[in-house]
Design a protein around this motif. Structure first.
Motif, PDB file in Angstrom:
ATOM      1  N   PHE A 110       9.805   5.322 -11.706  1.00  0.00           N
ATOM      2  CA  PHE A 110       9.839   4.815 -10.336  1.00  0.00           C
ATOM      3  C   PHE A 110       8.418   4.549  -9.822  1.00  0.00           C
ATOM      4  N   PHE A 111       7.468   5.362 -10.262  1.00  0.00           N
ATOM      5  CA  PHE A 111       6.069   5.123  -9.908  1.00  0.00           C
ATOM      6  C   PHE A 111       5.609   3.792 -10.489  1.00  0.00           C
ATOM      7  N   TYR A 112       5.891   3.544 -11.773  1.00  0.00           N
ATOM      8  CA  TYR A 112       5.482   2.299 -12.407  1.00  0.00           C
ATOM      9  C   TYR A 112       6.135   1.097 -11.724  1.00  0.00           C
ATOM     10  N   TYR A 113       7.403   1.238 -11.358  1.00  0.00           N
ATOM     11  CA  TYR A 113       8.098   0.148 -10.675  1.00  0.00           C
ATOM     12  C   TYR A 113       7.451  -0.151  -9.328  1.00  0.00           C
ATOM     13  N   ARG A 114       7.148   0.897  -8.580  1.00  0.00           N
ATOM     14  CA  ARG A 114       6.560   0.723  -7.249  1.00  0.00           C
ATOM     15  C   ARG A 114       5.201   0.034  -7.331  1.00  0.00           C
ATOM     16  N   VAL A 115       4.384   0.454  -8.298  1.00  0.00           N
ATOM     17  CA  VAL A 115       3.059  -0.156  -8.451  1.00  0.00           C
ATOM     18  C   VAL A 115       3.191  -1.619  -8.879  1.00  0.00           C
ATOM     19  N   ALA A 116       4.115  -1.895  -9.795  1.00  0.00           N
ATOM     20  CA  ALA A 116       4.321  -3.277 -10.242  1.00  0.00           C
ATOM     21  C   ALA A 116       4.790  -4.158  -9.084  1.00  0.00           C
ATOM     22  N   LEU A 117       5.723  -3.649  -8.271  1.00  0.00           N
ATOM     23  CA  LEU A 117       6.198  -4.416  -7.117  1.00  0.00           C
ATOM     24  C   LEU A 117       5.076  -4.632  -6.112  1.00  0.00           C
ATOM     25  N   ALA A 118       4.257  -3.615  -5.900  1.00  0.00           N
ATOM     26  CA  ALA A 118       3.120  -3.752  -4.990  1.00  0.00           C
ATOM     27  C   ALA A 118       2.175  -4.849  -5.476  1.00  0.00           C
ATOM     28  N   GLY A 119       1.938  -4.899  -6.778  1.00  0.00           N
ATOM     29  CA  GLY A 119       1.081  -5.935  -7.340  1.00  0.00           C
ATOM     30  C   GLY A 119       1.651  -7.330  -7.124  1.00  0.00           C
ATOM     31  N   ILE A 120       2.962  -7.466  -7.310  1.00  0.00           N
ATOM     32  CA  ILE A 120       3.623  -8.759  -7.090  1.00  0.00           C
ATOM     33  C   ILE A 120       3.490  -9.184  -5.630  1.00  0.00           C
ATOM     34  N   ILE A 121       3.656  -8.233  -4.715  1.00  0.00           N
ATOM     35  CA  ILE A 121       3.539  -8.529  -3.282  1.00  0.00           C
ATOM     36  C   ILE A 121       2.143  -9.053  -2.954  1.00  0.00           C
ATOM     37  N   VAL A 122       1.120  -8.360  -3.460  1.00  0.00           N
ATOM     38  CA  VAL A 122      -0.265  -8.746  -3.166  1.00  0.00           C
ATOM     39  C   VAL A 122      -0.560 -10.138  -3.724  1.00  0.00           C
ATOM     40  N   ILE A 123      -0.135 -10.388  -4.967  1.00  0.00           N
ATOM     41  CA  ILE A 123      -0.381 -11.701  -5.590  1.00  0.00           C
ATOM     42  C   ILE A 123       0.333 -12.800  -4.799  1.00  0.00           C
ATOM     43  N   TYR A 124       1.574 -12.568  -4.446  1.00  0.00           N
ATOM     44  CA  TYR A 124       2.357 -13.567  -3.713  1.00  0.00           C
ATOM     45  C   TYR A 124       1.749 -13.811  -2.333  1.00  0.00           C
ATOM     46  N   GLY A 167       0.809  -1.210   0.000  1.00  0.00           N
ATOM     47  CA  GLY A 167       0.000   0.000   0.000  1.00  0.00           C
ATOM     48  C   GLY A 167       0.843   1.260   0.000  1.00  0.00           C
ATOM     49  N   MET A 168       1.897   1.278   0.810  1.00  0.00           N
ATOM     50  CA  MET A 168       2.767   2.452   0.874  1.00  0.00           C
ATOM     51  C   MET A 168       3.564   2.636  -0.413  1.00  0.00           C
ATOM     52  N   LEU A 169       3.996   1.535  -1.005  1.00  0.00           N
ATOM     53  CA  LEU A 169       4.699   1.641  -2.291  1.00  0.00           C
ATOM     54  C   LEU A 169       3.818   2.319  -3.330  1.00  0.00           C
ATOM     55  N   SER A 170       2.556   1.905  -3.398  1.00  0.00           N
ATOM     56  CA  SER A 170       1.634   2.470  -4.392  1.00  0.00           C
ATOM     57  C   SER A 170       1.271   3.912  -4.067  1.00  0.00           C
ATOM     58  N   PHE A 171       0.931   4.176  -2.817  1.00  0.00           N
ATOM     59  CA  PHE A 171       0.441   5.497  -2.426  1.00  0.00           C
ATOM     60  C   PHE A 171       1.518   6.568  -2.582  1.00  0.00           C
ATOM     61  N   VAL A 172       2.697   6.316  -2.030  1.00  0.00           N
ATOM     62  CA  VAL A 172       3.774   7.317  -2.130  1.00  0.00           C
ATOM     63  C   VAL A 172       4.273   7.422  -3.564  1.00  0.00           C
ATOM     64  N   GLY A 173       4.271   6.297  -4.287  1.00  0.00           N
ATOM     65  CA  GLY A 173       4.637   6.354  -5.703  1.00  0.00           C
ATOM     66  C   GLY A 173       3.699   7.257  -6.480  1.00  0.00           C
ATOM     67  N   LEU A 174       2.407   7.200  -6.165  1.00  0.00           N
ATOM     68  CA  LEU A 174       1.432   8.068  -6.833  1.00  0.00           C
ATOM     69  C   LEU A 174       1.675   9.535  -6.489  1.00  0.00           C
ATOM     70  N   ILE A 175       1.977   9.804  -5.225  1.00  0.00           N
ATOM     71  CA  ILE A 175       2.280  11.185  -4.830  1.00  0.00           C
ATOM     72  C   ILE A 175       3.480  11.705  -5.608  1.00  0.00           C
ATOM     73  N   LEU A 176       4.528  10.889  -5.684  1.00  0.00           N
ATOM     74  CA  LEU A 176       5.733  11.276  -6.421  1.00  0.00           C
ATOM     75  C   LEU A 176       5.407  11.562  -7.882  1.00  0.00           C
ATOM     76  N   PHE A 177       4.611  10.717  -8.490  1.00  0.00           N
ATOM     77  CA  PHE A 177       4.224  10.883  -9.893  1.00  0.00           C
ATOM     78  C   PHE A 177       3.454  12.183 -10.110  1.00  0.00           C
ATOM     79  N   LEU A 178       2.498  12.451  -9.220  1.00  0.00           N
ATOM     80  CA  LEU A 178       1.636  13.628  -9.390  1.00  0.00           C
ATOM     81  C   LEU A 178       2.392  14.937  -9.181  1.00  0.00           C
TER      82      LEU A 178
END
Length: 270
Positions: A251-265, A124-135
């Motif tokens: 870096f935003f795309y990487y963070r979201v992709a890693l977050a997705g992998i974490i959730v799936i795993y 969640g933090m990877l995605s949320f802060v990644g989105l802030i950084l992107f915006l």
């Protein structure tokens, strides 16, 4: 822990500390994914020492000027910095920005180690802060440099840093985001974040150094420190060039992709 694992974790720490992807998250996730043993607190402290070496080696001229500029105001000397890249009171601005991190780290570090290691929280933090950084990278102006930095800028960046105690936030990610939100250029926001890491990491290392020396200094620890220092130096060097041309979106795309992998795993284990 074998030598390969220590070098691998050292590389993760070096790149993760200075790229806005959260070194803490990666150091938690690697043993989680690969089933490795917890390397222990002494190894964690050693890796932070490696990142400190990296940033000092890269910025030693800047740091020398910053320390001498601080002595100007204390000792009333007339030293003139060799570079003219910073606000004259940059020493005090860095000190101001480091205070919230010191306070939160001192009082909440042990709590965070126990309570904030949940993989879903990290995702969640990877995605949320990644989105802030992107915006803030995409939608705010980036015209200011450190010659015009104010005490308010430093305080806001410092307060944002306190949130980095949560794994997945990323110390560099949140402080760079705050710098961008305050109107600093991509390179200047990253540069201040890297300089701010010196007192923050130094404080953490000094606080936990006795625990590191209480354990044996093994070949694995030495290898991890060297891997961290080298990868950290390279991360700083190429990050400053990369972001000027590309920005922070990758870096935003990487963070979201890693977050997705974490959730799936995480849910695949049930």
């Amino acid at each position: 822990m074998d030598i390969f694992q220590s070098i691998f974790l050292g590389i993760l720490q070096g790149f993760g500390e200075f790229l806005p992807i959260s070194s803490t998250a990666h150091l938690i996730l690697a043993p989680y994914f690969f089933g490795w043993p917890d390397p222990g607190l002494s190894f964690d402290v050693a890796l932070h020492l490696g990142t400190l070496v990296a940033v000092i080696l890269f910025f030693w001229r800047d740091l020398a000027d910053i320390l001498k500029s601080g002595s100007n105001s204390i000792l009333k000397t007339n030293y003139k910095p060799k570079t003219n890249n910073y606000e004259p009171n940059i020493f005090w601005l860095l000190l101001t920005a480091s205070i919230p991190g010191f306070i939160f780290g001192f009082f909440l570090d042990d709590f965070a180690e126990r309570e904030f290691r949940n993989p879903l929280l990290i995702a969640g933090m990877l995605s949320f802060v990644g989105l802030i950084l992107f915006l803030v990278d995409k939608y705010t102006s980036h015209k200011k440099n450190m010659k015009s930095m104010t005490i308010k800028d430093a305080a806001i960046i410092g307060i944002s840093h306190a949130v980095a105690i949560i794994p997945g936030v990323s110390r560099s990610g949140i402080t760079i985001s705050a710098g961008l939100a305050r109107g600093f250029s991509r390179e200047q926001a990253a540069r201040f974040s890297f300089l701010l890491s010196v007192p923050i990491i130094m404080g953490a290392v000094v606080l936990k150094l006795p625990e590191m020396f209480a354990s044996e200094i093994s070949v694995q620890i030495v290898a991890g420190v060297l891997a961290t220092a080298l990868s950290g130096y390279l991360a700083i060097k190429y990050m400053l060039k990369f972001i000027q041309k590309v920005g922070y979106a990758p870096f935003f795309y990487y963070r979201v992709a890693l977050a997705g992998i974490i959730v799936i795993y995480y849910f695949s284990k049930f």
